[in-house]
Design an enzyme around this catalytic site. Structure first.
Site, mmCIF file in Angstrom:
data_model
loop_
_atom_site.group_PDB
_atom_site.id
_atom_site.type_symbol
_atom_site.label_atom_id
_atom_site.label_comp_id
_atom_site.label_asym_id
_atom_site.label_seq_id
_atom_site.Cartn_x
_atom_site.Cartn_y
_atom_site.Cartn_z
ATOM 1 N N ASP A 71 -17.006 -1.633 0.991
ATOM 2 C CA ASP A 71 -15.833 -0.775 0.889
ATOM 3 C C ASP A 71 -15.365 -0.720 -0.561
ATOM 4 O OD1 ASP A 71 -14.761 -3.325 0.687
ATOM 5 O OD2 ASP A 71 -13.086 -2.950 2.033
ATOM 6 N N HIS B 144 -14.982 -8.363 7.701
ATOM 7 C CA HIS B 144 -14.470 -9.429 6.840
ATOM 8 C C HIS B 144 -15.108 -10.753 7.255
ATOM 9 C CE1 HIS B 144 -11.318 -7.430 4.523
ATOM 10 N NE2 HIS B 144 -11.004 -6.742 5.608
ATOM 11 N N ASP C 143 -14.710 -6.229 -0.613
ATOM 12 C CA ASP C 143 -14.514 -7.485 0.112
ATOM 13 C C ASP C 143 -15.052 -7.411 1.533
ATOM 14 O OD1 ASP C 143 -12.539 -5.789 1.095
ATOM 15 O OD2 ASP C 143 -10.938 -7.287 1.034
ATOM 16 N N ARG C 144 -15.479 -6.215 1.980
ATOM 17 C CA ARG C 144 -16.119 -6.057 3.287
ATOM 18 C C ARG C 144 -17.530 -5.545 3.103
ATOM 19 N NH1 ARG C 144 -13.360 -2.121 6.981
ATOM 20 N NH2 ARG C 144 -12.819 -1.013 5.054
ATOM 21 N N ASP D 136 -13.020 -2.022 -2.501
ATOM 22 C CA ASP D 136 -12.799 -3.221 -3.318
ATOM 23 C C ASP D 136 -13.835 -4.299 -3.035
ATOM 24 O OD1 ASP D 136 -11.715 -3.635 -0.769
ATOM 25 O OD2 ASP D 136 -10.157 -4.991 -1.491
ATOM 26 N N LYS E 240 -2.772 -6.778 -3.461
ATOM 27 C CA LYS E 240 -3.045 -7.948 -2.627
ATOM 28 C C LYS E 240 -2.693 -9.185 -3.439
ATOM 29 C CE LYS E 240 -6.812 -5.739 -0.055
ATOM 30 N NZ LYS E 240 -8.239 -5.810 0.376
ATOM 31 N N SER F 264 -8.242 -0.535 -1.508
ATOM 32 C CA SER F 264 -9.421 -0.740 -0.681
ATOM 33 C C SER F 264 -10.128 0.584 -0.395
ATOM 34 C CB SER F 264 -9.039 -1.466 0.607
ATOM 35 O OG SER F 264 -10.166 -1.768 1.376
ATOM 36 N N HIS F 265 -10.156 1.000 0.868
ATOM 37 C CA HIS F 265 -10.905 2.183 1.281
ATOM 38 C C HIS F 265 -10.058 3.455 1.302
ATOM 39 C CE1 HIS F 265 -8.937 0.550 4.865
ATOM 40 N NE2 HIS F 265 -8.850 1.805 5.264
ATOM 41 N N ARG G 67 0.856 -1.189 0.000
ATOM 42 C CA ARG G 67 0.000 0.000 0.000
ATOM 43 C C ARG G 67 0.890 1.235 0.000
ATOM 44 N NH1 ARG G 67 -5.319 -0.220 2.130
ATOM 45 N NH2 ARG G 67 -5.056 -2.461 1.856
#
Length: 468
Positions: free
Chosen positions: A256, A343, A260-261, A258, A126, A116-117, A32
């Site tokens: 979020d 998650h 995934d949450r 991407d 990732k 992500s966020h 990141r």
């Protein structure tokens, strides 16, 4: 300038002082950093070369989010992979859990370009091994970092091939397989995609569900013009809460960046604690898989293990963090795992986390329940939590020792991930940040007064120790 293959030493055109320094951007579970200064095409290609060597696959499947920088970074990464003689499979725009599905379905290592966020200035990477096996700092990411920044890449006598693949439709059916679609009744559902990848995947998944969709911010826009795509922060749920109430929705889901949450709000627009979502999903899955193991991280409410045990399952508490959780899932054969951060991990999803699968299972449980979302979660809402409280502390181990000594006669200490203390009608976890001089405190108790007293006592011990 992109890197050239070399069998040792610094890459051609680079002196020893110019070798990449990736330490600041390689984190515990991913990469990141700031685009342009920390993350460049050169860095992306070096990471591609290193991933091709260290992940040991015949190919790498690559996805990307909607950030403006993701197109060029993903292209440079794939060029690096192919330069090492390894093939690339480009699935294009994707949610992270879609990338994990593709890795599992195709049996290839995977790479997802997303931050992500985080704001638009950031991007990241990732990685997973074939079958969506996690790659963290202790399971290959450090090796990839070291090889990428050293420029030591084995020479290859071939260029890897490249192809594109569309797995979205197949993935959508995979998600729907977690519920009995024919048994579901009509639901009105508001979804806030936050201009992230939920805007791509949610419509395809929901098109064959008995759902009337109220979409918010489904336009893919990596500049996040409406609000940050970080629904763990209450202020980023406000628009969804209004939409649920204004449109008379049964429930609201927020993803979020991407996707995934997932976070849930009930029909009143009230946020549902992720621990309660974990308990609902655990109950649902244990009805189908009796006596199976369910994992929960040590920040989750006590309601989670109580629910699992009451349903005849076996509850196992774990550290925080997806790489660790996925490994424990593999070791125990757990059917499901939940984290306080939104998650949710599923054995039948290659042990990978998926916000969409969690959301769809929750919708299935709500449909089967036949009443409101608040009524569905009410039996699980038995405890009072503090939420996470951060305190700047220079000597984190010393502060935790002080707290452990003060509470030594009042409960049981567990040092699995920071300090967890279990008392008769309360517990707390105190753990250091991986990246900042912070201690993070989470407290839960049977009532508000006990929670507040425990919280304030721990904070007093911490803050007293920080005074000169």
């Amino acid at each position: 300038m992109l890197l050239s293959a070399t069998s040792g030493g610094a890459p051609p055109g680079k002196g020893a002082s110019d070798v990449l320094d990736l330490g600041p951007i390689v984190k515990a579970y991913d990469v990141r950093g700031l685009v342009g200064s920390q993350l460049t095409a050169e860095v992306a290609e070096a990471l591609g070369r290193a991933a091709a060597v260290e992940l040991h696959g015949e190919g790498v499947v690559v996805g990307r989010d909607m950030r403006p920088s993701s197109v060029d970074l993903a292209a440079a990464f794939m060029a690096g992979v192919r330069a090492q003689g390894v093939d690339t499979v480009d699935i294009g725009l994707a949610a992270t859990d879609l990338l994990y599905y593709a890795s599992g379905r195709l049996g290839l290592p995977g790479a997802m370009w997303t931050a992500s966020h985080n704001p638009v200035e950031y991007n990241g990477l990732k990685l997973c091994r074939a079958g969506a096996e996690p790659v963290g700092i202790d399971t290959g990411l450090a090796l990839i970092r070291d090889r990428a920044q050293s420029g030591h890449f084995p020479a290859s006598d071939r260029e890897g091939s490249h192809r594109s693949a569309d797995v979205l439709g197949e993935y959508a059916q995979h998600v729907r397989n977690f519920v009995d679609v024919d048994a579901m009744h009509h639901l009105k559902v508001a979804v806030d995609a936050g201009n992230g990848m939920g805007g791509l995947v949610v419509p395809v998944v929901f098109e064959e569900l008995p759902v009337e969709l109220v979409p918010l911010y489904f336009e893919l826009d990596g500049t996040f013009p409406n609000h940050p795509a970080n629904p763990i922060e209450p202020e980023n749920l406000v628009d969804l809460q209004h939409a649920v109430r204004d449109h008379g929705c049964d429930v609201g889901l927020a993803f979020d960046g991407d996707a995934d949450r997932v976070f849930v709000v009930d029909e009143r627009g009230e946020p549902v604690n992720p621990s309660l979502v974990t308990a609902v999903i655990a109950d649902t899955l244990l009805a189908r898989h009796p006596a199976e193991t369910v994992l929960y991280n040590l920040i989750c409410s006590r309601i989670v293990p109580e629910t699992v045990e009451a349903a005849g399952g076996h509850a196992v508490r774990t550290r925080v963090g997806h790489s660790y959780i996925k490994q424990v899932m593999k070791d125990t054969g757990a059917v499901f795992a939940g984290e306080h951060s939104g998650h949710y991990y599923f054995r039948e999803n290659f042990r990978a986390d998926s916000g969409l699968i969690a959301g769809v299972i929750f919708l299935g449980a709500l449909s089967a329940h036949g009443a409101s979302a608040s009524d569905l979660v009410a039996p699980y809402d038995r405890y009072v939590q503090s939420g996470e409280i951060n305190t700047t502390v220079a000597d984190q181990p010393g502060a935790m020792d002080v707290v452990a000594e003060a509470f030594s006669a009042e409960g049981t200490a567990d040092w699995t991930d920071g300090l967890t203390f279990d008392g008769p009608d309360w517990w707390f976890n105190l753990r250091p940040s991986n990246t900042e001089p912070l201690l993070r405190l989470n407290v839960e108790a049977a009532d508000g007064d006990t929670m507040a007293a425990t919280r304030d006592r721990v904070l007093s011990l911490i803050r007293e120790g920080t005074k000169d």
